[in-house]
Design an enzyme around this catalytic site. Structure first.
Site, short mmCIF file in Angstrom:
data_model
loop_
_atom_site.label_atom_id
_atom_site.label_comp_id
_atom_site.label_asym_id
_atom_site.label_seq_id
_atom_site.Cartn_x
_atom_site.Cartn_y
_atom_site.Cartn_z
N ASP A 62 0.80 -1.23 0.00
CA ASP A 62 0.00 0.00 0.00
C ASP A 62 0.84 1.28 0.00
O ASP A 62 0.28 2.37 0.03
CB ASP A 62 -0.94 0.02 1.20
CG ASP A 62 -2.21 -0.78 0.97
OD1 ASP A 62 -2.57 -1.01 -0.20
OD2 ASP A 62 -2.85 -1.18 1.96
N GLU A 108 0.23 3.36 -3.25
CA GLU A 108 -1.16 3.77 -3.34
C GLU A 108 -1.54 4.80 -2.27
O GLU A 108 -2.32 5.72 -2.54
CB GLU A 108 -2.04 2.52 -3.19
CG GLU A 108 -3.49 2.72 -3.48
CD GLU A 108 -4.25 1.41 -3.50
OE1 GLU A 108 -5.32 1.36 -2.88
OE2 GLU A 108 -3.77 0.44 -4.11
N ASP A 109 -0.99 4.66 -1.07
CA ASP A 109 -1.47 5.45 0.06
C ASP A 109 -0.46 6.41 0.68
O ASP A 109 -0.77 7.05 1.69
CB ASP A 109 -1.98 4.51 1.15
CG ASP A 109 -3.22 3.75 0.72
OD1 ASP A 109 -3.93 4.22 -0.20
OD2 ASP A 109 -3.49 2.68 1.30
#
Length: 181
Positions: free
Chosen positions: A64, A67-68
Site C-alpha cells: 500500500d 497507493e497510500d
C-alpha cells in the site's frame, strides 16, 4: 539468498513501510495504526498461506505504500529491486481514477496478475474482510460492508487456484455472509 539475508530484506521492507505509513490510521473505531495492516497481510501469507518467499513478503509489507503514501514505484525499485517493484505495481490502484473504475479494474485484472501478486491480493482481501467482521469502519453502513464483501468475492474469484489455504478461508468467510463463491 541466505536465511540471514532473507530476514534482513524483510525487516528492511517492514521498516520502510512503517516509516511511510507512520501517520496513517485505519478507519476502524480504534484508529488502529495503519502499519498493522501490511504486517498482518505478510503474517497471513507466512502463517496461513505457508509462504516463505522473501520477495512476496516484501511486496506484502510494501503493497500500500505507493497507493497510500508519497512513495513512488521507482523508490520501491531503488530499495527493493525490480521484482518487488513489479509485484507492488500489480496490486496498486491508480488513485487518479474514480473509485468505481478502480474497483472494476481489480475484478478485471485479478486473473491476469502474477502468482506473487495474487498471493498478496488474497492475503490483503482476507485481512480486510476479517477486519470488517471484527468491526465496522467509521461512516460505513451495514449495506456498504456487505457491498465490500460482494465486490471482494468477485476479485477473489479471479485469484482462484493460487493458494488453497487462503482460498478456503475466504470461501468460509463469503459463505458465512451468504455470498456464493
Amino acid at each position: 539468498m541466505s536465511a540471514q539475508n532473507d530476514q534482513s530484506v524483510i525487516i528492511t521492507a517492514a521498516n520502510f513501510a512503517a516509516l511511510k505509513h507512520r501517520y496513517q490510521k485505519r478507519k476502524d473505531p480504534e484508529e488502529t495504526p495503519y502499519i498493522n495492516h501490511p504486517i498482518g497481510v505478510a503474517n497471513i501469507l507466512v502463517t496461513e498461506g505457508k509462504i516463505d518467499n522473501p520477495v512476496v513478503l516484501q511486496a506484502a509489507l510494501l503493497h500500500d505504500t505507493v497507493e497510500d503514501t508519497d512513495t513512488t514505484l521507482d523508490e520501491i525499485e531503488e530499495h527493493f529491486g525490480s521484482v518487488v517493484r513489479n509485484i507492488v505495481a500489480e496490486v496498486t490502484d491508480d488513485k487518479s481514477l474514480p473509485k468505481m473504475t478502480r474497483k472494476e479494474l481489480q475484478i478485471e485484472h485479478a486473473s491476469k496478475i502474477s502468482y506473487e501478486a495474487k498471493l498478496v491480493k488474497l492475503a490483503d482481501k482476507l485481512y480486510n474482510l476479517r477486519d470488517l467482521l471484527r468491526c465496522t469502519p467509521k461512516g460505513w453502513s451495514e449495506e456498504r460492508v456487505q457491498e465490500y464483501f460482494v465486490w471482494a468475492s468477485k476479485v477473489v474469484k479471479g485469484l482462484q487456484g493460487t493458494n488453497k489455504e487462503l482460498e478456503e478461508e475466504l470461501k468460509f468467510i463469503f459463505t458465512s455472509r451468504g455470498i456464493s463463491y
